[in-house]
Structure formats: C-alpha cells, structure tokens
Design an enzyme around this catalytic site. Structure first.
Site, PDB file in Angstrom:
ATOM      1  N   LEU A 135       0.000   7.974  -3.071  1.00  0.00           N
ATOM      2  CA  LEU A 135       0.596   7.226  -1.961  1.00  0.00           C
ATOM      3  C   LEU A 135       0.741   5.757  -2.364  1.00  0.00           C
ATOM      4  O   LEU A 135       1.824   5.184  -2.309  1.00  0.00           O
ATOM      5  CB  LEU A 135      -0.273   7.364  -0.697  1.00  0.00           C
ATOM      6  CG  LEU A 135       0.198   6.575   0.523  1.00  0.00           C
ATOM      7  CD1 LEU A 135       1.503   7.163   1.072  1.00  0.00           C
ATOM      8  CD2 LEU A 135      -0.869   6.583   1.636  1.00  0.00           C
ATOM      9  N   THR A 136      -0.387   5.158  -2.803  1.00  0.00           N
ATOM     10  CA  THR A 136      -0.407   3.736  -3.126  1.00  0.00           C
ATOM     11  C   THR A 136       0.492   3.415  -4.325  1.00  0.00           C
ATOM     12  O   THR A 136       0.575   4.193  -5.273  1.00  0.00           O
ATOM     13  CB  THR A 136      -1.850   3.301  -3.437  1.00  0.00           C
ATOM     14  OG1 THR A 136      -2.624   3.516  -2.265  1.00  0.00           O
ATOM     15  CG2 THR A 136      -1.939   1.843  -3.841  1.00  0.00           C
ATOM     16  N   TRP A 166      -3.523   3.310  -8.846  1.00  0.00           N
ATOM     17  CA  TRP A 166      -4.887   3.494  -8.309  1.00  0.00           C
ATOM     18  C   TRP A 166      -5.099   4.928  -7.823  1.00  0.00           C
ATOM     19  O   TRP A 166      -5.672   5.166  -6.773  1.00  0.00           O
ATOM     20  CB  TRP A 166      -5.193   2.508  -7.171  1.00  0.00           C
ATOM     21  CG  TRP A 166      -4.937   1.089  -7.530  1.00  0.00           C
ATOM     22  CD1 TRP A 166      -3.974   0.277  -7.009  1.00  0.00           C
ATOM     23  CD2 TRP A 166      -5.636   0.322  -8.514  1.00  0.00           C
ATOM     24  NE1 TRP A 166      -4.017  -0.960  -7.602  1.00  0.00           N
ATOM     25  CE2 TRP A 166      -5.035  -0.954  -8.538  1.00  0.00           C
ATOM     26  CE3 TRP A 166      -6.693   0.589  -9.389  1.00  0.00           C
ATOM     27  CZ2 TRP A 166      -5.466  -1.970  -9.398  1.00  0.00           C
ATOM     28  CZ3 TRP A 166      -7.125  -0.416 -10.239  1.00  0.00           C
ATOM     29  CH2 TRP A 166      -6.504  -1.677 -10.228  1.00  0.00           C
ATOM     30  N   ARG A 248     -11.338   9.413   4.888  1.00  0.00           N
ATOM     31  CA  ARG A 248     -12.189   8.308   5.357  1.00  0.00           C
ATOM     32  C   ARG A 248     -13.406   8.839   6.105  1.00  0.00           C
ATOM     33  O   ARG A 248     -14.483   8.242   6.070  1.00  0.00           O
ATOM     34  CB  ARG A 248     -11.375   7.395   6.278  1.00  0.00           C
ATOM     35  CG  ARG A 248     -10.319   6.619   5.535  1.00  0.00           C
ATOM     36  CD  ARG A 248      -9.269   6.062   6.477  1.00  0.00           C
ATOM     37  NE  ARG A 248      -8.289   5.272   5.726  1.00  0.00           N
ATOM     38  CZ  ARG A 248      -7.198   4.745   6.264  1.00  0.00           C
ATOM     39  NH1 ARG A 248      -6.940   4.920   7.562  1.00  0.00           N
ATOM     40  NH2 ARG A 248      -6.364   4.036   5.523  1.00  0.00           N
ATOM     41  N   GLU A 368      -9.034   3.372   0.629  1.00  0.00           N
ATOM     42  CA  GLU A 368      -8.992   4.179   1.854  1.00  0.00           C
ATOM     43  C   GLU A 368      -9.005   3.319   3.112  1.00  0.00           C
ATOM     44  O   GLU A 368      -9.722   3.579   4.065  1.00  0.00           O
ATOM     45  CB  GLU A 368     -10.171   5.163   1.884  1.00  0.00           C
ATOM     46  CG  GLU A 368     -10.108   6.188   0.791  1.00  0.00           C
ATOM     47  CD  GLU A 368      -9.191   7.350   1.143  1.00  0.00           C
ATOM     48  OE1 GLU A 368      -8.763   7.438   2.309  1.00  0.00           O
ATOM     49  OE2 GLU A 368      -8.904   8.148   0.249  1.00  0.00           O
ATOM     50  N   THR A 370      -8.784  -0.950   3.553  1.00  0.00           N
ATOM     51  CA  THR A 370      -9.765  -1.994   3.254  1.00  0.00           C
ATOM     52  C   THR A 370     -10.573  -2.295   4.512  1.00  0.00           C
ATOM     53  O   THR A 370     -10.177  -1.946   5.635  1.00  0.00           O
ATOM     54  CB  THR A 370      -9.062  -3.299   2.829  1.00  0.00           C
ATOM     55  OG1 THR A 370      -8.286  -3.767   3.947  1.00  0.00           O
ATOM     56  CG2 THR A 370      -8.148  -3.093   1.633  1.00  0.00           C
ATOM     57  N   PHE A 388      -1.020  -6.831  12.777  1.00  0.00           N
ATOM     58  CA  PHE A 388      -0.400  -6.601  11.470  1.00  0.00           C
ATOM     59  C   PHE A 388       0.811  -7.520  11.346  1.00  0.00           C
ATOM     60  O   PHE A 388       1.577  -7.690  12.302  1.00  0.00           O
ATOM     61  CB  PHE A 388       0.043  -5.145  11.329  1.00  0.00           C
ATOM     62  CG  PHE A 388      -1.119  -4.191  11.193  1.00  0.00           C
ATOM     63  CD1 PHE A 388      -1.613  -3.870   9.935  1.00  0.00           C
ATOM     64  CD2 PHE A 388      -1.718  -3.651  12.319  1.00  0.00           C
ATOM     65  CE1 PHE A 388      -2.687  -3.002   9.817  1.00  0.00           C
ATOM     66  CE2 PHE A 388      -2.785  -2.784  12.195  1.00  0.00           C
ATOM     67  CZ  PHE A 388      -3.277  -2.457  10.946  1.00  0.00           C
TER      68      PHE A 388
END
Lengths: 391, 263
Positions: A135-136, A166, A248, A368, A370, A388
């Site tokens: 995903l990242t 990552w 998570r 997962e 921050t 956000f």
C-alpha cells in the site's frame, strides 16, 4: 532468567480454557524457538525463515480464517494472544504474522473470489507460501489516497505500474496484495506473483530497527496480470483500511508482549544488580520507573483484553483500535527506554532483550498508522472535526 | 491397537514451591500447573505409535487428580490424544502410589489396553512408584526409563533401549506392557491451535471411586507421608579476599584443609 509475565489485575482469570492453552503454546514456542536465536538473527539482519512452516502447523498464521480455508476459525482474542506472545519474542516475528494474517489472508478472505480463497488461503495458513501487502509508497505514507501506482485495463486483464516501499516480507513473498488506482482513480486490490514479469522486490537494508524482519520495495514495471488476479470485492480505500484495522488490532496486543518482556527484564536485573552495597531496585528512582512501567503494562493489557472482547462480539470499531494501538505502542516504547536505562551499560547489548525491543518499537510506533495519525483519527472521531491537512 | 497414556498434573518446573501451614501440601495460589514433563514423552510416543500402526488405533489418556486437572487433560487432547478418563474423587486427595495404582488399574482394565506409556516419575514428589505397582496390579511386564521404543512388525512385542549408568540397555518385552519414559525418547509436539479447537469436542469421561466399583479409597500401602518440610537452608558462604590472586588461592586451600577438612 526465566520470563515471568506480570498480570497485576489477574486478567488471566478472564480468559477461557482454550485461550489460555493457545497462549501457553505460543509462549512455549517463543521460549524455545525464537528467543534462543533471535539476538544473533537481529544483529545479522535475518528473518527466521525456518520458523514459518512451524508457525503454520501450529495455526499462528491467520488463525481467524475459517477452517474450510485452512485457518483455525478461532476468535480475535486468540489472534491477539498469539500476537502478544510473538512480539514478546520479537516485533519482526509478530510483524510477519500480522502481514501474513491480517494484510494478506484477510483481504483475500474478505474481498477475494471463491477460487482465490481456495487457491491461496490454505497455503498461506500452512506457511507454504508467504505474502506481503503493498500500500505504502515512497511519496504516500500516512496519506495513502495520494498513491500513484496505477492499474490500467488491458483487454481482459490489468497492467500495473508503480513502486511500493517499506513492505514487510516483500523479498521473501510468493505473492503480493498490491493496491493501485484505476483510470477513474478508484483504488483496487490485486494479487501479484513473485515471478510475474516486470515485478521485483529489492530488500531495503541498513535498518536499525526491525532487523529480524524483511523490509522491501516493490517495483512494478508493466506487470500484466489476468482479470482473475483482481480482488473482486474491494471498495476503494475502505478495503485496505479494513486490513489495517485488523493488523493494528494485533499490534495493540503485541505491544503488551514487549511491555511484559522489558518490565520483567528490568525488574529481575535491578533486583540482582548491586551498587553502593544494595540492589539498584532498592533506589527510589528505579522503583518509580518500575511502577510506571507496571501501571502502563496493566493499562495496555486491559485495553487489549477489552478490545478482543469487542472484536469477538462484533462491536469493535476502527476508533477503538486506533486508541489501543496508539496507547499501547507508545507506552511500550517508553517502557523499553526506561528498562534500557535501568539495565545501565548492559542495556545496550543484545545479551538482553530490551535494546532490541526498544529499537523495534521505533518502527512499530511509526508503521500501521503513526502515533500522530491515530491522534488525528481519534480527534476527528471525538470532535466531529477533521484535522487532516487537505480536507 | 489400544494405547493408554498416563497423565499427572504437577506444578510448573519454574514454580516457586512453598509448603502450606499444615505441612501436608504446597501453596497453590499463583502456581501454574502443567502435564508432568516425563508424561509428555509418553503422550508423544503414544501418538507416534498410533500414527505408525494406523487402523482403528486409539490413544486414551488416563488421569487421576483434582477437578483442575481438566486443563492438563485438555492439553493432551489438543496434542492429539483421542479421549480421556479423569478419575476424580474427594477421597483421592493426596493419595499414595498404592492407592493411585489401584484406581488406575481398575480404570485402565475397563478401557482395555495393549500398551501403556507414562513418565518415569512425577516431577513433583519424585516417588517413581506408580508404574511399578500398576504393572504388578495388571500383571504385565514393565520397562522403565525408555529412551528408544520400537514395536515389532507383527505387533507382538516391544524392543526398547533403557538409559542406564554409562550406556544403554536393549530390552524386549511382550505386549501388553507398561513403559515409563525418560527424557530423550522424543521431542513432544506442541498443542497446536487447530488441535486445541478440535479438543473441545473430544470426550473426557469423569469417574469417581463409586463408578470404578470402590466403596472407599483403596489402602495406601505400607508407608505414609508424615510431613512436608521446606528445603534446608544452605551453609554460610565465605568469600576469600586478598590483594594477589595467588594469596587468595593459598588461603582457600588452607580453609579447605583446616576448616572444611575436604582435602
């Protein structure tokens, strides 16, 4: 030094027989198979690959997946207890379990076709194949919506282009669940195979954290895959976020394992370490640190326990998971730092568990979601106002 | 083939043992209990034998112990044992090996058996008597401290190695036989998560003394435990100090000769 898990509020008594049995199996597994070699593997930057099939046999991989697809069909509390014990061993091992279970098996189970479930899940559960989750991206971390990896329709199939970063397990993975944007900007999930043309997964080296976990880039250059490799049931960004909620959840439990490990080590060490003619545990500053650690551990334990019961009753929401992940990992990192101090100079060697946990928790604090992102998720939930940046 | 494995619930090897006030037992609060570690070798060997012989072979665990023994029985079932008999009766609190062997013999006879595996001793009271008395009661051969076990192809006899001082002794015994297991016989498997889920559906037949046809606890033999005492305290430790190591060694030698009188 034999590990003793602090259970200050007697949470053990709230677990049922099978929960205790599987916790005991996992604890024994960690004592016998992980702890003896992990410091050396961590230093060498190696993941204990030989344990994967064993973990599969014991049912540690995607334990919540129904038995018809090769899982154990067990509760989320049991999944949590397994994560707790694995992370008491090492965050890298727990990360492996989290990725395989929550980020690869979970999306195939939730969003995959019947054929995909039958094809991949039993092999993943048995540890015969390894999966990773892409995903990242280099420029899309906390803000996954801004991803640039693309999926272009090509006849019956798809062509994927882009780069992920990552990615835990990337270089050892047989399959990758890759998230990419279609031409309308909708995020879709795909199953990419290790040997698909145009796909590569170079390992990211020189980490000072999670050294016994494989972290990689995924490079997708005109990777052509057939239509049956798309996960048909996804709903844009919501789907990968559901995977993350499951992962998570496991991390919130895993942090309890780290807390138990570093607290136990600091307690035992300070009771035996003599300075100025008395154990360092007899000094007020040491005692204050130990009491803070024990209280944080107990808090984290209760949060994980309650989170498990919410999950098993179907009442768990993303914000419960955010609070538990945020809190538990944060106090685990702080406790590891305190324990490192209590161990003095010995606290910087890999002879002890603490420094390894301390370095690992820096990653777990960041990945997962921050610590800061979870703060904003909770802030938004509580106030009804999003903080956000671009919304 | 009907395989029996015997189980005992004992305190964890790492548990801190404290004698209770009356001196007739230990303080159980906060103590974790496990399957007697030597019995685990018996369970593993029983499971391996079943896997090898196949057919309608069955492994049954038999455990005499308090109600709380259910947890260790469940662990054995999770390892792969098919079913279990739990002999549980208040009259069996703190039983002697004679008493236990007598009730085990009855329960095992009711189950039927071709081979019985057990640990070479309980790691709690270290008496190592039950299997021998049991062999006598069942009138079958016993082989103790087995480190290698094999069954003849015609299933008529067992061939074993026993670990003895300085080496191994190879032994043959006809079936049925009771075998007590020594460390090194095998590497006991874990109770896996799928195994634990399956164990929930397996049967534990709970029997009290009356169910086994006893009016009271069978006689306890010719010796009895009077009292349990804590470990005696070790002697004082004397540190030998000197500026030069050589002087410390001289002083140590003098103390060993003149005070301890051991050299």
């Amino acid at each position: 030094m034999k590990f003793e898990a602090l259970d200050f509020f007697e949470i053990e008594k709230s677990f049922n027989e099978e929960e205790v049995l599987i916790r005991d199996t996992a604890r024994k597994f960690v004592d016998r198979e992980i702890i003896p070699g992990i410091a050396e593997q961590w230093e060498a930057g190696e993941f204990p690959l030989d344990l994967v099939q064993k973990m599969g046999e014991l049912g540690f991989l995607g334990p919540f997946i129904p038995a018809e697809y090769g899982g154990a069909g067990c509760s989320y509390t049991i999944y949590g207890l397994i994560c707790q014990e694995m992370e008491r061993g090492d965050s890298g091992v727990r990360s492996f379990c989290s990725v395989q279970g929550s980020l690869v098996m979970y999306p195939i189970w939730k969003f995959g076709s019947e054929e995909q479930k039958k094809k991949y899940l039993p092999e993943l559960a048995a540890g015969k194949i390894i999966g990773c989750f892409g995903l990242t991206e280099p420029d899309a971390g906390s803000d996954p919506r801004s991803m640039t990896t693309s999926a272009r329709k090509d006849g019956d199939g798809w062509v994927l282009n882009g780069a992920k970063m990552w990615i835990t397990n990337g270089s050892i993975a047989d399959i990758a669940v890759v998230w990419a944007k279609d031409e309308e900007g909708i995020i879709r999930g795909f199953i990419v195979h290790r040997d698909d043309e145009g796909f590569s997964a170079p390992e990211q080296k020189h980490k000072v954290s999670l050294r016994s976990s494989v972290t990689s880039e995924l490079v997708l250059e005109d990777v052509r895959i057939s239509a049956d490799r798309e996960l048909p049931g996804t709903e844009d960004l919501k789907s990968p976020l559901m995977c993350l909620t499951s992962a998570r959840y496991g991390i919130a439990w895993g942090a309890v394992g780290v807390l138990q490990s570093v607290f136990d080590e600091a307690l035992q060490y300070s009771r035996e370490r003599i300075q100025f003619g008395r154990p360092t545990a007899s000094f007020q500053i040491t005692q204050a640190k130990l009491v803070e650690m024990a209280t944080d551990l107990t808090n984290a334990q209760m949060m994980a326990y309650r989170l498990g019961r919410l999950a098993d009753s179907g009442a768990m929401k993303y914000y419960h998971v955010s609070m538990a992940k945020r809190h538990n990992v944060n106090v685990a990192l702080e406790a590891a730092r305190k324990a490192r101090g209590i161990l003095g100079a010995n606290g910087i060697t890999l002879e002890y568990q603490t420094i390894r946990h301390m370095c690992n928790m820096e990653s777990v604090h960041t990945y997962e979601g921050t610590f800061e992102i979870h703060t904003l998720i909770l802030g938004e939930y509580l106030t009804g106002l999003s903080a956000f940046g671009n919304e | 083939m009907k395989i029996i494995v015997l189980l005992k619930r004992v305190p964890d090897t790492e548990a801190k043992i404290l004698i209770n006030q009356d001196g007739n037992g230990i303080r159980e609060d906060g103590v974790k209990f496990i399957i007697n570690t030597y019995d685990e070798y018996g369970i593993e060997e029983g499971l391996r034998l079943k896997e090898k012989v196949g057919g309608d072979s069955k492994v049954t665990a038999v455990c005499a112990g308090p109600e709380e023994s259910t947890e260790v029985i469940r662990t054995a079932l999770a390892m792969g044992v098919d079913d279990a008999v739990h002999i549980c009766d208040p009259a069996l609190a703190k039983p002697s090996p004679f008493t236990i062997a007598e009730v085990l013999a009855k329960a095992i006879s009711e189950e039927g058996f071709d081979i019985i595996f057990c640990g070479k001793q309980g790691i709690d009271d270290d008496m190592a008597q039950t299997q021998s008395i049991l062999a006598e009661k069942l009138d079958i051969p016993q082989v103790n401290n087995a480190t290698v076990f094999e069954l003849a192809d015609d299933l008529s006899k067992a061939v074993l190695n026993r670990r003895i001082e300085g080496g191994d002794e190879k032994v043959e015994a006809s079936l049925p036989v009771i075998i007590s297991c020594e460390k090194g016989l095998n590497d006991p498997r874990y109770a896996s998560l799928p195994g634990i889920m399956k164990a929930k559906k397996k049967e534990i037949r709970v029997k009290n003394l009356a169910d086994l046809g006893f009016n009271e606890a069978p006689s306890s033999g010719r010796s009895r435990v009077l009292k349990w005492l804590p470990m005696p305290k070790g002697g004082e430790c004397k540190m030998v100090e000197a500026e030069e190591t050589v002087d410390a060694v001289k002083e140590l030698a003098r103390l060993l000769r003149e005070e301890a009188k051991v050299v």
